[in-house]
Enzyme design. Sequence first.
Site, short mmCIF file in Angstrom:
data_model
loop_
_atom_site.label_atom_id
_atom_site.label_comp_id
_atom_site.label_asym_id
_atom_site.label_seq_id
_atom_site.Cartn_x
_atom_site.Cartn_y
_atom_site.Cartn_z
N ASP A 24 90.72 74.28 59.73
CA ASP A 24 91.44 73.61 58.65
C ASP A 24 90.44 73.43 57.51
O ASP A 24 89.57 72.55 57.54
CB ASP A 24 91.97 72.26 59.13
N TYR B 160 92.06 65.05 60.45
CA TYR B 160 93.36 64.87 59.82
C TYR B 160 93.84 66.23 59.35
O TYR B 160 93.10 66.95 58.68
CB TYR B 160 93.24 63.91 58.63
N LYS C 150 95.07 72.17 48.30
CA LYS C 150 95.12 72.10 46.83
C LYS C 150 94.06 72.92 46.09
O LYS C 150 94.26 73.28 44.93
CB LYS C 150 95.01 70.64 46.40
#
Length: 425
Positions: free
Chosen positions: A237, A142, A265
């Site tokens: 990622d 994802y 984040k």
Amino acid sequence: MTRSQELFERAKRVIPGGVNSPVRAFGSIGGSPRMIRNADGAYMTDEDGNTYLDFVNSWGPMILGHNHPAIREAVIKACENGLSFGAATALEVEMAELICREIPNIDMIRMVNSGTEAVMSAIRAARGYTRRDKIVKFTGCYHGHSDALLVQAGSGVMTAGIPDSAGVPAGCTKDTLSAVYNDTASVERLFEAFPQEIAAVIVEPVGANMGVVSPKPGFLERLRALCTRYGAVLIFDEVITGFRLGFAGAQGYFGVDADLVTYGKIIGAGMPVGAYGGKRQIMECVAPSGPVYQAGTLSGNPVAMTAGLSQLSLLKDQPDIYTKLNETGTWFFTQVESIVRESDIPAQVSFCGSLGCIFFTDTPVTNYETAKTSDTAMYAKYFTYMLDHHIYLAPAQFEAMFLSAAHTQEELAGVLDVMRGFFLK
Ligand code: HOZ
């Protein structure tokens, strides 16, 4: 009716599904989401005053626990100077210098506001640099909710059983090629079919949005070699693994070099921040240095930069945090494995350092297809049992359990006791 239930009923009237991000709705596990009022250290408290030992940790960034006093104080002080300028600041220069100095293969970095934005921008930079269009992603990985990457994605789309989102025009995904995680032959076949057309291979170095799936030895190394051979950009990622597996993230942990790295984040200590960075020749393609356009008023926001810098400085100055966190993770998940082994409930424990999960299946999990063999109804029972015992896990099977430095050995031993109650009753 509890206050959480009452708020959820109100929310459903004004927010799609009552939540601002799908898995929070508890849709795949049943029950009503707990509305969280505040969090501190290893704990979160809901609007009804129930306190939970938290293993979501805002999906990873609270690596030092919630509401860390030094980070909180730094943020309060930063707020006194104003919340947003839409202009360049010293803070963002410090942030970029810290990351470029400490992280391998990052010569330049650009701040954005989320992991989704970081990945979307990194893909654009890779395409602009290579002047190629196709990208390779892995099923079950994802990379946020941008159009080109919502192809057999993990996380909420997986539990919702939506392999490809509505609203994404076919044209946006026509250049997205899917490969099988941990299967290098599937990537080789794509390179053989499109030797001059693949701009980038993007991978979660540890799959953490189809549950947790570690890379098999040699998998990431082979991706590196293939990208080098065919002139494609290797994108790690690291929204989940960055500054978690170690300060240098998965690149450092596995000793494999990426060309571009994306963060989320954790760069903002939980505030809405993302970033993408990497080799100078690629990053110099980004505007205003180069022709790849990408911009944002809130990028490099001073309050968010302060939070991130504060957390990253604490982490950099105490490298033994990672040694301890990874040791604790290994100890904890190995204990979970031994509980599961004694149980009649078919299950697999999968972990890497402080990230882990339980799949309710007999099948060893190495990729999206095998992850999908997990009995999600059994996960729902397990989740509910743990929540009833004030342990807050990801409210969906295909997510990770995040340990933080705030979880003590005693608390984790208590969690193991609760797990025994579920698996060995
Ligand atoms: N898709 C996110 C986890 N992989 C969930 C984000 C959230 O609900 O905050």
